[in-house]
Design a protein around this motif. Structure first.
Motif, PDB file in Angstrom:
ATOM      1  N   SER A 230       0.842  -1.208   0.000  1.00 24.28           N
ATOM      2  CA  SER A 230       0.000   0.000   0.000  1.00 24.28           C
ATOM      3  C   SER A 230       0.867   1.242   0.000  1.00 24.28           C
ATOM      4  O   SER A 230       1.822   1.368   0.760  1.00 24.28           O
ATOM      5  CB  SER A 230      -0.898   0.008   1.249  1.00 24.28           C
ATOM      6  OG  SER A 230      -1.617   1.214   1.339  1.00 24.28           O
ATOM      7  N   ALA A 231       0.505   2.150  -0.898  1.00 23.27           N
ATOM      8  CA  ALA A 231       1.261   3.415  -0.997  1.00 23.27           C
ATOM      9  C   ALA A 231       0.635   4.517  -0.162  1.00 23.27           C
ATOM     10  O   ALA A 231       1.118   5.644  -0.148  1.00 23.27           O
ATOM     11  CB  ALA A 231       1.325   3.851  -2.468  1.00 23.27           C
ATOM     12  N   LYS A 232      -0.436   4.150   0.468  1.00 25.90           N
ATOM     13  CA  LYS A 232      -1.120   5.184   1.246  1.00 25.90           C
ATOM     14  C   LYS A 232      -0.346   5.524   2.509  1.00 25.90           C
ATOM     15  O   LYS A 232       0.076   4.653   3.240  1.00 25.90           O
ATOM     16  CB  LYS A 232      -2.525   4.700   1.603  1.00 25.90           C
ATOM     17  CG  LYS A 232      -3.371   5.778   2.221  1.00 25.90           C
ATOM     18  CD  LYS A 232      -4.792   5.289   2.437  1.00 25.90           C
ATOM     19  CE  LYS A 232      -5.662   6.365   3.036  1.00 25.90           C
ATOM     20  NZ  LYS A 232      -7.040   5.922   3.256  1.00 25.90           N
ATOM     21  N   LYS A 233      -0.189   6.777   2.723  1.00 22.27           N
ATOM     22  CA  LYS A 233       0.572   7.230   3.892  1.00 22.27           C
ATOM     23  C   LYS A 233      -0.366   7.665   5.007  1.00 22.27           C
ATOM     24  O   LYS A 233      -1.423   8.245   4.765  1.00 22.27           O
ATOM     25  CB  LYS A 233       1.467   8.417   3.505  1.00 22.27           C
ATOM     26  CG  LYS A 233       2.528   8.045   2.472  1.00 22.27           C
ATOM     27  CD  LYS A 233       3.437   9.222   2.206  1.00 22.27           C
ATOM     28  CE  LYS A 233       4.521   8.857   1.206  1.00 22.27           C
ATOM     29  NZ  LYS A 233       5.424   9.985   0.953  1.00 22.27           N
ATOM     30  N   GLY A 234       0.049   7.462   6.215  1.00 19.87           N
ATOM     31  CA  GLY A 234      -0.754   7.861   7.348  1.00 19.87           C
ATOM     32  C   GLY A 234      -0.545   9.324   7.693  1.00 19.87           C
ATOM     33  O   GLY A 234       0.395   9.965   7.247  1.00 19.87           O
ATOM     34  N   ILE A 235      -1.444   9.865   8.465  1.00 19.36           N
ATOM     35  CA  ILE A 235      -1.364  11.273   8.879  1.00 19.36           C
ATOM     36  C   ILE A 235      -0.467  11.376  10.111  1.00 19.36           C
ATOM     37  O   ILE A 235      -0.598  10.605  11.058  1.00 19.36           O
ATOM     38  CB  ILE A 235      -2.768  11.816   9.209  1.00 19.36           C
ATOM     39  CG1 ILE A 235      -3.665  11.735   7.975  1.00 19.36           C
ATOM     40  CG2 ILE A 235      -2.688  13.242   9.709  1.00 19.36           C
ATOM     41  CD1 ILE A 235      -5.101  12.136   8.245  1.00 19.36           C
ATOM     42  N   HIS A 236       0.449  12.338  10.104  1.00 20.96           N
ATOM     43  CA  HIS A 236       1.314  12.568  11.252  1.00 20.96           C
ATOM     44  C   HIS A 236       0.569  13.473  12.235  1.00 20.96           C
ATOM     45  O   HIS A 236       0.483  14.687  12.038  1.00 20.96           O
ATOM     46  CB  HIS A 236       2.629  13.200  10.800  1.00 20.96           C
ATOM     47  CG  HIS A 236       3.425  12.312   9.879  1.00 20.96           C
ATOM     48  ND1 HIS A 236       4.324  11.376  10.337  1.00 20.96           N
ATOM     49  CD2 HIS A 236       3.424  12.194   8.529  1.00 20.96           C
ATOM     50  CE1 HIS A 236       4.864  10.730   9.314  1.00 20.96           C
ATOM     51  NE2 HIS A 236       4.330  11.218   8.197  1.00 20.96           N
ATOM     52  N   TRP A 237       0.054  12.869  13.281  1.00 19.24           N
ATOM     53  CA  TRP A 237      -0.836  13.607  14.161  1.00 19.24           C
ATOM     54  C   TRP A 237      -0.109  14.643  15.013  1.00 19.24           C
ATOM     55  O   TRP A 237      -0.685  15.677  15.354  1.00 19.24           O
ATOM     56  CB  TRP A 237      -1.589  12.616  15.062  1.00 19.24           C
ATOM     57  CG  TRP A 237      -2.562  11.788  14.300  1.00 19.24           C
ATOM     58  CD1 TRP A 237      -2.456  10.478  13.965  1.00 19.24           C
ATOM     59  CD2 TRP A 237      -3.797  12.238  13.746  1.00 19.24           C
ATOM     60  NE1 TRP A 237      -3.536  10.071  13.221  1.00 19.24           N
ATOM     61  CE2 TRP A 237      -4.381  11.138  13.083  1.00 19.24           C
ATOM     62  CE3 TRP A 237      -4.465  13.465  13.749  1.00 19.24           C
ATOM     63  CZ2 TRP A 237      -5.601  11.229  12.427  1.00 19.24           C
ATOM     64  CZ3 TRP A 237      -5.681  13.551  13.086  1.00 19.24           C
ATOM     65  CH2 TRP A 237      -6.237  12.441  12.444  1.00 19.24           C
ATOM     66  N   VAL A 238       1.146  14.397  15.367  1.00 17.82           N
ATOM     67  CA  VAL A 238       1.864  15.374  16.204  1.00 17.82           C
ATOM     68  C   VAL A 238       2.092  16.682  15.447  1.00 17.82           C
ATOM     69  O   VAL A 238       1.738  17.768  15.942  1.00 17.82           O
ATOM     70  CB  VAL A 238       3.198  14.773  16.706  1.00 17.82           C
ATOM     71  CG1 VAL A 238       4.006  15.848  17.429  1.00 17.82           C
ATOM     72  CG2 VAL A 238       2.939  13.596  17.640  1.00 17.82           C
ATOM     73  N   PRO A 239       2.666  16.652  14.219  1.00 14.07           N
ATOM     74  CA  PRO A 239       2.797  17.914  13.475  1.00 14.07           C
ATOM     75  C   PRO A 239       1.449  18.560  13.185  1.00 14.07           C
ATOM     76  O   PRO A 239       1.335  19.788  13.188  1.00 14.07           O
ATOM     77  CB  PRO A 239       3.499  17.497  12.176  1.00 14.07           C
ATOM     78  CG  PRO A 239       4.179  16.202  12.494  1.00 14.07           C
ATOM     79  CD  PRO A 239       3.297  15.533  13.501  1.00 14.07           C
ATOM     80  N   LEU A 240       0.418  17.729  12.942  1.00 13.22           N
ATOM     81  CA  LEU A 240      -0.910  18.273  12.676  1.00 13.22           C
ATOM     82  C   LEU A 240      -1.442  19.036  13.886  1.00 13.22           C
ATOM     83  O   LEU A 240      -1.996  20.140  13.761  1.00 13.22           O
ATOM     84  CB  LEU A 240      -1.865  17.143  12.302  1.00 13.22           C
ATOM     85  CG  LEU A 240      -3.328  17.535  12.049  1.00 13.22           C
ATOM     86  CD1 LEU A 240      -3.410  18.496  10.874  1.00 13.22           C
ATOM     87  CD2 LEU A 240      -4.174  16.299  11.780  1.00 13.22           C
ATOM     88  N   SER A 241      -1.245  18.456  15.074  1.00 17.21           N
ATOM     89  CA  SER A 241      -1.710  19.112  16.300  1.00 17.21           C
ATOM     90  C   SER A 241      -0.956  20.411  16.550  1.00 17.21           C
ATOM     91  O   SER A 241      -1.544  21.431  16.924  1.00 17.21           O
ATOM     92  CB  SER A 241      -1.535  18.168  17.494  1.00 17.21           C
ATOM     93  OG  SER A 241      -2.243  16.957  17.294  1.00 17.21           O
ATOM     94  N   ILE A 242       0.359  20.371  16.323  1.00 20.82           N
ATOM     95  CA  ILE A 242       1.165  21.591  16.525  1.00 20.82           C
ATOM     96  C   ILE A 242       0.742  22.668  15.536  1.00 20.82           C
ATOM     97  O   ILE A 242       0.593  23.845  15.902  1.00 20.82           O
ATOM     98  CB  ILE A 242       2.668  21.271  16.369  1.00 20.82           C
ATOM     99  CG1 ILE A 242       3.121  20.314  17.482  1.00 20.82           C
ATOM    100  CG2 ILE A 242       3.502  22.551  16.396  1.00 20.82           C
ATOM    101  CD1 ILE A 242       4.555  19.843  17.345  1.00 20.82           C
ATOM    102  N   GLY A 243       0.537  22.294  14.272  1.00 24.23           N
ATOM    103  CA  GLY A 243       0.119  23.267  13.273  1.00 24.23           C
ATOM    104  C   GLY A 243      -1.233  23.872  13.594  1.00 24.23           C
ATOM    105  O   GLY A 243      -1.439  25.080  13.451  1.00 24.23           O
ATOM    106  N   ALA A 244      -2.179  23.032  14.046  1.00 23.55           N
ATOM    107  CA  ALA A 244      -3.508  23.537  14.400  1.00 23.55           C
ATOM    108  C   ALA A 244      -3.428  24.491  15.588  1.00 23.55           C
ATOM    109  O   ALA A 244      -4.074  25.550  15.598  1.00 23.55           O
ATOM    110  CB  ALA A 244      -4.439  22.371  14.710  1.00 23.55           C
ATOM    111  N   ALA A 245      -2.607  24.140  16.594  1.00 21.45           N
ATOM    112  CA  ALA A 245      -2.454  25.008  17.762  1.00 21.45           C
ATOM    113  C   ALA A 245      -1.828  26.349  17.371  1.00 21.45           C
ATOM    114  O   ALA A 245      -2.244  27.412  17.848  1.00 21.45           O
ATOM    115  CB  ALA A 245      -1.598  24.309  18.818  1.00 21.45           C
ATOM    116  N   ALA A 246      -0.826  26.293  16.476  1.00 19.64           N
ATOM    117  CA  ALA A 246      -0.178  27.529  16.028  1.00 19.64           C
ATOM    118  C   ALA A 246      -1.156  28.407  15.249  1.00 19.64           C
ATOM    119  O   ALA A 246      -1.170  29.632  15.406  1.00 19.64           O
ATOM    120  CB  ALA A 246       1.040  27.203  15.164  1.00 19.64           C
ATOM    121  N   THR A 247      -1.979  27.777  14.428  1.00 23.14           N
ATOM    122  CA  THR A 247      -2.957  28.544  13.652  1.00 23.14           C
ATOM    123  C   THR A 247      -3.955  29.244  14.559  1.00 23.14           C
ATOM    124  O   THR A 247      -4.240  30.438  14.395  1.00 23.14           O
ATOM    125  CB  THR A 247      -3.698  27.614  12.665  1.00 23.14           C
ATOM    126  OG1 THR A 247      -2.743  26.991  11.802  1.00 23.14           O
ATOM    127  CG2 THR A 247      -4.695  28.394  11.837  1.00 23.14           C
TER     128      THR A 247
END
Length: 309
Positions: A230-247
């Motif tokens: 499978s070429a599907k990649k998972g979501i990196h939740w730690v960077p996503l959380s940091i980005g959402a908090a920064a936004t």
């Protein structure tokens, strides 16, 4: 596609948190034009110019047209605008915490009255628009303003749209690239299972009684020895959380800074010390607003990258 819309929405939310302040200074008069156009007439020309600014740059689109009272309160007590042009107008705009500043001037050319107007961006010290016209009396000068002011102030909208589009370009590109990675097109070439040759003894055991008198290969009915990763990649939740908090943090800072700058520009003062305090508060509010926008954009970029890698 959903991630694309999400990132664009967050980005637009972050940059729309701040309003652009536009100041229309009092119309000045040069030389003998002061005698031909009274102070009250010049004030009315200013009112019409400001009215055109309100029409072209409405509050619902996050523009704030500063009132005459706001501008007078933020100006130093000894500040005279009659002889102020060019870079002096830009400096005045910075003093009153305006993002854009404009002024019209009445003069004479032969037997005609003339009207010229200039619009500056204070942050970049740039002249972004101007217009000129003439007439035999103030009514014709008024007609010049009504005809040319809409396009004049539309330059502010174009510049603001360009700034926001330039800032968000990287976020959109990253998200579009992410969608192309996560959702690849299927391979049109069919996969064929390889034919496995078996020894004669194995064939004898594998082939049973067949009602139609034909033998069946041993590998029929079993999974082909071909496995796809499978070429599907998972979501990196730690960077996503940091980005959402920064936004979110950036949006909050931008809103607080914008409110602080607006309140400081509307405060009244009676002494020079109070004026300086209001001016400093307005500048610090603008700085906080800029920092908040930067953090929000960085957070939005982080959200896009969390899907890309």
């Amino acid at each position: 596609m959903n991630r694309l819309f999400l990132s664009i929405f967050i980005f637009l939310l972050s940059i729309n948190a701040s309003a652009a302040f536009v100041a229309v200074l009092e119309t000045a008069a040069d030389g003998s034009a002061k005698d031909s156009v009274s102070f009250l007439d010049r004030q009315y020309l200013t009112n019409v110019l400001r009215e055109q600014a309100v029409k072209e740059l409405p509050a619902v689109q996050n523009y704030t047209i500063m009132t005459r009272e706001n501008i007078q309160q933020m100006l130093p007590p000894s500040k005279a605008l009659e002889e102020c042009e060019g870079s002096c107008l830009v400096e005045t705009g910075k003093n009153i915490a305006a993002d854009y500043v404009c002024q019209a001037r009445v003069g004479r050319f032969g037997n005609s009255l003339t009207l010229s107007a200039e619009l500056y961006e204070t942050a970049g010290n740039k002249l972004i628009a101007s217009f000129n016209g003439r007439g035999s009396d103030v009514n014709e000068l008024l007609a010049v303003i009504e005809a040319k002011a809409p396009e004049f102030f539309h330059s502010v909208k174009e510049l603001e749209t360009f700034k926001r589009g330039k800032a968000g370009n990287s976020v959109v590109q990253e998200t579009v690239a992410t969608d192309s990675i996560v959702a690849p097109l299927p391979d049109p070439t069919p996969v064929q299972a390889p034919v496995v040759e078996t020894p004669l003894a194995a064939k004898t055991e594998a082939v049973g009684e067949n009602k139609i008198g034909k033998s069946v290969p041993a590998n029929v009915g079993k999974d082909a020895p071909v496995k796809e990763k499978s070429a599907k990649k998972g979501i990196h939740w730690v960077p996503l959380s940091i980005g959402a908090a920064a936004t979110v943090t950036g949006v909050v800072l931008a809103v607080v800074g914008n409110s602080k700058a607006k309140n400081a520009s509307e405060k009244k003062y009676s002494t020079e010390a109070e004026y300086k305090k209001n001016h400093d508060d307005a500048k610090s509010g603008q700085t906080l607003r800029g920092v908040g926008i930067g953090i929000a954009i960085a957070g939005a970029v982080g959200i896009g990258l969390s899907f890309a890698f």
